[in-house]
Design a protein around this motif. Structure first.
Motif, PDB file in Angstrom:
ATOM      1  N   VAL A 496     -12.215   9.324   3.087  1.00 49.51           N
ATOM      2  CA  VAL A 496     -11.315   8.761   4.090  1.00 49.51           C
ATOM      3  C   VAL A 496      -9.969   8.395   3.465  1.00 49.51           C
ATOM      4  O   VAL A 496      -8.921   8.655   4.030  1.00 49.51           O
ATOM      5  CB  VAL A 496     -11.930   7.528   4.774  1.00 49.51           C
ATOM      6  N   GLY A 497      -9.998   7.786   2.275  1.00 52.77           N
ATOM      7  CA  GLY A 497      -8.755   7.402   1.633  1.00 52.77           C
ATOM      8  C   GLY A 497      -9.005   6.643   0.352  1.00 52.77           C
ATOM      9  O   GLY A 497     -10.157   6.417  -0.049  1.00 52.77           O
ATOM     10  N   LEU A 498      -7.906   6.254  -0.325  1.00 52.19           N
ATOM     11  CA  LEU A 498      -7.991   5.489  -1.570  1.00 52.19           C
ATOM     12  C   LEU A 498      -7.545   4.052  -1.310  1.00 52.19           C
ATOM     13  O   LEU A 498      -6.497   3.815  -0.696  1.00 52.19           O
ATOM     14  CB  LEU A 498      -7.073   6.103  -2.640  1.00 52.19           C
ATOM     15  N   ALA A 499      -8.343   3.107  -1.804  1.00 48.02           N
ATOM     16  CA  ALA A 499      -8.008   1.683  -1.689  1.00 48.02           C
ATOM     17  C   ALA A 499      -7.621   1.147  -3.058  1.00 48.02           C
ATOM     18  O   ALA A 499      -8.377   1.314  -4.033  1.00 48.02           O
ATOM     19  CB  ALA A 499      -9.194   0.903  -1.140  1.00 48.02           C
ATOM     20  N   GLN A 500      -6.447   0.502  -3.154  1.00 43.09           N
ATOM     21  CA  GLN A 500      -5.998  -0.112  -4.392  1.00 43.09           C
ATOM     22  C   GLN A 500      -6.548  -1.540  -4.450  1.00 43.09           C
ATOM     23  O   GLN A 500      -6.325  -2.342  -3.532  1.00 43.09           O
ATOM     24  CB  GLN A 500      -4.473  -0.140  -4.458  1.00 43.09           C
ATOM     25  N   VAL A 501      -7.283  -1.867  -5.509  1.00 44.97           N
ATOM     26  CA  VAL A 501      -7.925  -3.185  -5.624  1.00 44.97           C
ATOM     27  C   VAL A 501      -6.875  -4.292  -5.647  1.00 44.97           C
ATOM     28  O   VAL A 501      -7.025  -5.328  -4.987  1.00 44.97           O
ATOM     29  CB  VAL A 501      -8.817  -3.223  -6.876  1.00 44.97           C
ATOM     30  N   ALA A 502      -5.800  -4.105  -6.392  1.00 42.18           N
ATOM     31  CA  ALA A 502      -4.766  -5.130  -6.470  1.00 42.18           C
ATOM     32  C   ALA A 502      -4.137  -5.372  -5.105  1.00 42.18           C
ATOM     33  O   ALA A 502      -3.840  -6.522  -4.726  1.00 42.18           O
ATOM     34  CB  ALA A 502      -3.699  -4.717  -7.479  1.00 42.18           C
ATOM     35  N   GLU A 503      -3.926  -4.318  -4.337  1.00 38.79           N
ATOM     36  CA  GLU A 503      -3.337  -4.476  -3.005  1.00 38.79           C
ATOM     37  C   GLU A 503      -4.276  -5.231  -2.069  1.00 38.79           C
ATOM     38  O   GLU A 503      -3.827  -6.019  -1.231  1.00 38.79           O
ATOM     39  CB  GLU A 503      -3.011  -3.097  -2.428  1.00 38.79           C
ATOM     40  N   ALA A 504      -5.575  -5.026  -2.217  1.00 44.71           N
ATOM     41  CA  ALA A 504      -6.545  -5.731  -1.366  1.00 44.71           C
ATOM     42  C   ALA A 504      -6.551  -7.232  -1.651  1.00 44.71           C
ATOM     43  O   ALA A 504      -6.923  -8.030  -0.769  1.00 44.71           O
ATOM     44  CB  ALA A 504      -7.937  -5.148  -1.576  1.00 44.71           C
ATOM     45  N   HIS A 505      -6.170  -7.635  -2.842  1.00 44.57           N
ATOM     46  CA  HIS A 505      -6.150  -9.053  -3.206  1.00 44.57           C
ATOM     47  C   HIS A 505      -4.788  -9.691  -2.984  1.00 44.57           C
ATOM     48  O   HIS A 505      -4.598 -10.862  -3.324  1.00 44.57           O
ATOM     49  CB  HIS A 505      -6.561  -9.207  -4.673  1.00 44.57           C
ATOM     50  N   ALA A 506      -3.809  -8.945  -2.434  1.00 45.66           N
ATOM     51  CA  ALA A 506      -2.482  -9.514  -2.181  1.00 45.66           C
ATOM     52  C   ALA A 506      -2.586 -10.604  -1.108  1.00 45.66           C
ATOM     53  O   ALA A 506      -3.307 -10.449  -0.117  1.00 45.66           O
ATOM     54  CB  ALA A 506      -1.517  -8.425  -1.750  1.00 45.66           C
ATOM     55  N   PRO A 507      -1.850 -11.703  -1.272  1.00 42.47           N
ATOM     56  CA  PRO A 507      -1.973 -12.818  -0.322  1.00 42.47           C
ATOM     57  C   PRO A 507      -1.408 -12.514   1.059  1.00 42.47           C
ATOM     58  O   PRO A 507      -1.821 -13.119   2.043  1.00 42.47           O
ATOM     59  CB  PRO A 507      -1.175 -13.948  -0.998  1.00 42.47           C
ATOM     60  N   ASP A 508      -0.465 -11.586   1.165  1.00 41.18           N
ATOM     61  CA  ASP A 508       0.169 -11.323   2.456  1.00 41.18           C
ATOM     62  C   ASP A 508      -0.433 -10.137   3.192  1.00 41.18           C
ATOM     63  O   ASP A 508       0.166  -9.577   4.095  1.00 41.18           O
ATOM     64  CB  ASP A 508       1.667 -11.082   2.253  1.00 41.18           C
ATOM     65  N   ILE A 509      -1.631  -9.713   2.830  1.00 39.22           N
ATOM     66  CA  ILE A 509      -2.265  -8.558   3.452  1.00 39.22           C
ATOM     67  C   ILE A 509      -2.731  -8.895   4.863  1.00 39.22           C
ATOM     68  O   ILE A 509      -3.106 -10.046   5.164  1.00 39.22           O
ATOM     69  CB  ILE A 509      -3.456  -8.071   2.587  1.00 39.22           C
ATOM     70  N   GLU A 510      -2.720  -7.920   5.760  1.00 37.83           N
ATOM     71  CA  GLU A 510      -3.206  -8.115   7.122  1.00 37.83           C
ATOM     72  C   GLU A 510      -4.725  -7.955   7.117  1.00 37.83           C
ATOM     73  O   GLU A 510      -5.251  -6.855   6.977  1.00 37.83           O
ATOM     74  CB  GLU A 510      -2.570  -7.093   8.067  1.00 37.83           C
ATOM     75  N   MET A 511      -5.415  -9.059   7.276  1.00 41.96           N
ATOM     76  CA  MET A 511      -6.871  -9.067   7.182  1.00 41.96           C
ATOM     77  C   MET A 511      -7.525  -8.387   8.385  1.00 41.96           C
ATOM     78  O   MET A 511      -8.626  -7.824   8.272  1.00 41.96           O
ATOM     79  CB  MET A 511      -7.373 -10.509   7.072  1.00 41.96           C
ATOM     80  N   ALA A 512      -6.862  -8.460   9.553  1.00 43.79           N
ATOM     81  CA  ALA A 512      -7.512  -8.016  10.783  1.00 43.79           C
ATOM     82  C   ALA A 512      -7.829  -6.529  10.784  1.00 43.79           C
ATOM     83  O   ALA A 512      -8.836  -6.099  11.351  1.00 43.79           O
ATOM     84  CB  ALA A 512      -6.614  -8.364  11.973  1.00 43.79           C
TER      85      ALA A 512
END
Length: 586
Positions: A496-512
């Motif tokens: 489906v795609g690639l997920a960057q671990v550091a980006e997933a832990h960013a504080p301003d990420i859209e959780m929804a």
């Protein structure tokens, strides 16, 4: 002690000695050169014998130098010969499916490995094609068999890849040197066309092979193997500028001839004509042209003597020029085996002669020497079609011994080659590769690039997660520092795609949106069969630092990860390794 192999092998101690000493390679090159010279003589004698037998001419004469030929033989011999050649093609397709590899392709893609049996087949087909009168040159057969023998000798000694490629070049150098009586031209033919470059490590072997081929074939000078020229006049400064113009015209003509061969081949294929009937039809067409002038037949050795055609009427020279071009296009496009080397030498000489006379008509009083421009035209047209500007320049130098004339030739061949590269991009050999779907444009070693695939470079320990996973769950499963990126898959395990671990832990990420909202390169993947160049091109287009590798086919399942940094490092390492092998640093 001999090891078990389907191929001939040298004893182990002898192999080790040869691999350890550069001088031993020179000795092998001398052997290949000797064999190459013998190949030229044997094939030339065979073709001369076929001409004498099939066309009822004296064995000491050349077919293309005849004033006239028996009309019935002119029509029947090429057409029936083409039919037999076509039937042989059908049998070979069952016995040896696929196609034979020539020296340029062998060195570009296969590390100098050629089939000896296949080389013999191509040589015999070339002899037969020229022997029945098709307008093809023997140089393709000369170089194929001599290079095939060189490759077999190199394989017998288990030579390194770079040395194996040199042995293929040695065979080609010897063949061209013997055929034209021009060792310098033979050596540079190998450097420019068969090896794809000059290195100090290849100088001695190639030079020795060329000289050996020349001295073996030279005693048989009565076979008229080389280029015969008459006396040439002085070359003035104006001739350099006029030669440049001739180089432009030669390039355009060369491109037209190469496209003509492909066009004729395509037209015959579209007719759906039975394969053996295609060379038969081509042979009949050449026979019809030969009724007008026998100079269109075979390679043109006999006709390529300038002193002979300089005295011909202008209309006759123009007619021979047009008919010979047509015969060459028809012969090769119909499936006869051979090359365009000798044909373009002959056509270029005729064209240069016509050019000089025509220029004098437009600009009276210059009194251009037709012999000079025959040499210039010969070299410029061959450089356009065959490639190898220095090869053609040395043929002119060794044929005339005139340095000033060679300077004019060099001007013409440089311009001819450059225009051909800009407007067309290929020589005749590499154009044929292009028509088969290959991308190579020279004999430079790119086979290792194809061997360096994504499968060999990728990291197979790929971590995967479900693309429907929430961000909190992902953070818990992959804390910072545990992974750089993770491959997301659907319920069926498809990419489906690639997920960057550091980006997933960013504080301003859209959780929804969940994990699927931060996936990258959803439509860009690598496949395991891609080579390093193809992979780097995908990285560049996607502006990606890493990409997933998925199975080839419809499953689309991830099997690995490859980073651009690792791919570039491997490419640099392999490039340096090949460079060091080529210059003899290891």
């Amino acid at each position: 002690m001999l090891t078990t192999s389907r191929y001939l092998e040298a004893p182990r101690r002898l192999r080790a000695f040869v691999r350890a000493h550069e001088t031993s390679l020179v000795v092998l090159a001398a052997l290949v050169g000797t064999i190459g010279g013998l190949v030229v003589v044997a094939m030339s004698v065979a073709v001369t014998g076929l001409h004498a037998l099939l066309f009822n001419i004296d064995i000491r004469e050349r077919l293309s130098s005849q004033i006239s030929i028996d009309p019935l033989r002119a029509l029947l011999v090429p057409s029936l010969g083409g039919l037999l050649l076509g039937l042989a093609f059908l049998l070979l397709q069952r016995w040896r499916p696929g196609r034979e590899i020539d020296p340029i392709e062998a060195n570009a893609l296969h590390g100098g490995r050629m089939s000896f049996r296949g080389s013999v087949i191509v040589a015999l087909q070339s002899v037969w094609s020229s022997g029945v009168g098709a307008s093809v040159g023997l140089e393709a057969g000369y170089t194929q068999l001599a290079s095939g023998l060189g490759a077999s000798l190199g394989r017998a000694f288990h030579l390194r890849r770079a040395d194996q490629r040199i042995m293929v070049g040695c065979g080609a150098a010897a063949a061209i040197a013997g055929a034209f009586g021009a060792p310098l031209a033979g050596a540079f033919y190998a450097f420019e066309l068969v090896i794809g470059g000059y290195t100090p490590a290849s100088l001695a072997p190639i030079g020795v092979a060329a000289v050996a081929g020349y001295f073996v074939a030279h005693p048989f000078g009565e076979l008229s193997l080389g280029v015969g020229v008459g006396a040439v006049g002085n070359v003035l400064g104006r001739d350099l500028a006029i030669a440049a113009l001739l180089g432009i015209l030669a390039a355009l003509l060369g491109i037209g001839i190469m496209r003509g061969v492909a066009l004729w081949e395509t037209l015959l294929a579209k007719t759906g004509l039975w394969l053996p009937l295609r060379p038969a039809l081509g042979g009949l067409a050449v026979g019809l042209l030969a009724l007008l002038t026998p100079q269109v037949m075979s390679s043109g050795h006999g006709a390529l003597h300038f002193a002979g055609f300089v005295s011909m009427p202008l209309a006759m020279i123009a007619a021979i020029f047009i008919l010979k071009a047509m015969a060459s296009v028809i012969s090769l496009g119909s499936g006869f085996r051979g090359g365009l080397f000798f044909a373009t030498l002959f056509l270029g000489a005729l064209g240069g002669h016509l050019f000089a006379i025509g220029f004098d008509m437009i600009w009276p009083g210059l009194n251009l020497d037709p012999n000079v421009y025959a040499i210039v035209g010969m070299s410029a047209l061959s450089a356009s079609v065959v490639g190898g500007p220095l090869t053609m320049s040395f043929i002119a130098l060794e044929s005339t011994g005139d340095l000033w004339l060679t300077t004019a030739v060099l001007v013409a061949v440089i311009i001819s080659t450059q225009i051909t590269r800009e407007l067309f991009g290929y020589s005749f050999a590499t154009w044929r590769f292009h028509l088969r779907g290959e991308t190579i444009r020279s004999a430079a070693d790119v086979g290792w690039i194809r061997d360096l695939t994504v499968r060999r470079m990728m990291r197979p320990d790929v971590a995967t997660v479900n693309a429907d996973m929430g961000i909190d769950e992902f953070r818990g499963k992959f804390p910072l520092g545990s992974k750089t990126q993770v491959v997301a898959v659907d319920a069926a395990g498809r990419y489906v795609g690639l997920a960057q671990v550091a980006e997933a832990h960013a504080p301003d990420i859209e959780m929804a949106k969940g994990l699927i909202g931060i996936l990258h390169h959803r439509d860009v993947v690598l496949h395991p069969v891609m080579n390093i160049q193809e992979a780097i091109a995908v990285f560049d287009a996607a502006e990606a630092e890493s990409l997933a590798v998925v199975e080839t086919g419809g499953e689309h399942r991830p099997i690995g990860i490859l980073t651009e940094a690792h791919a570039m490092r491997r490419y640099a390492e392999e490039s340096e390794q090949r460079r060091r092998e080529a210059v003899g640093d290891i």
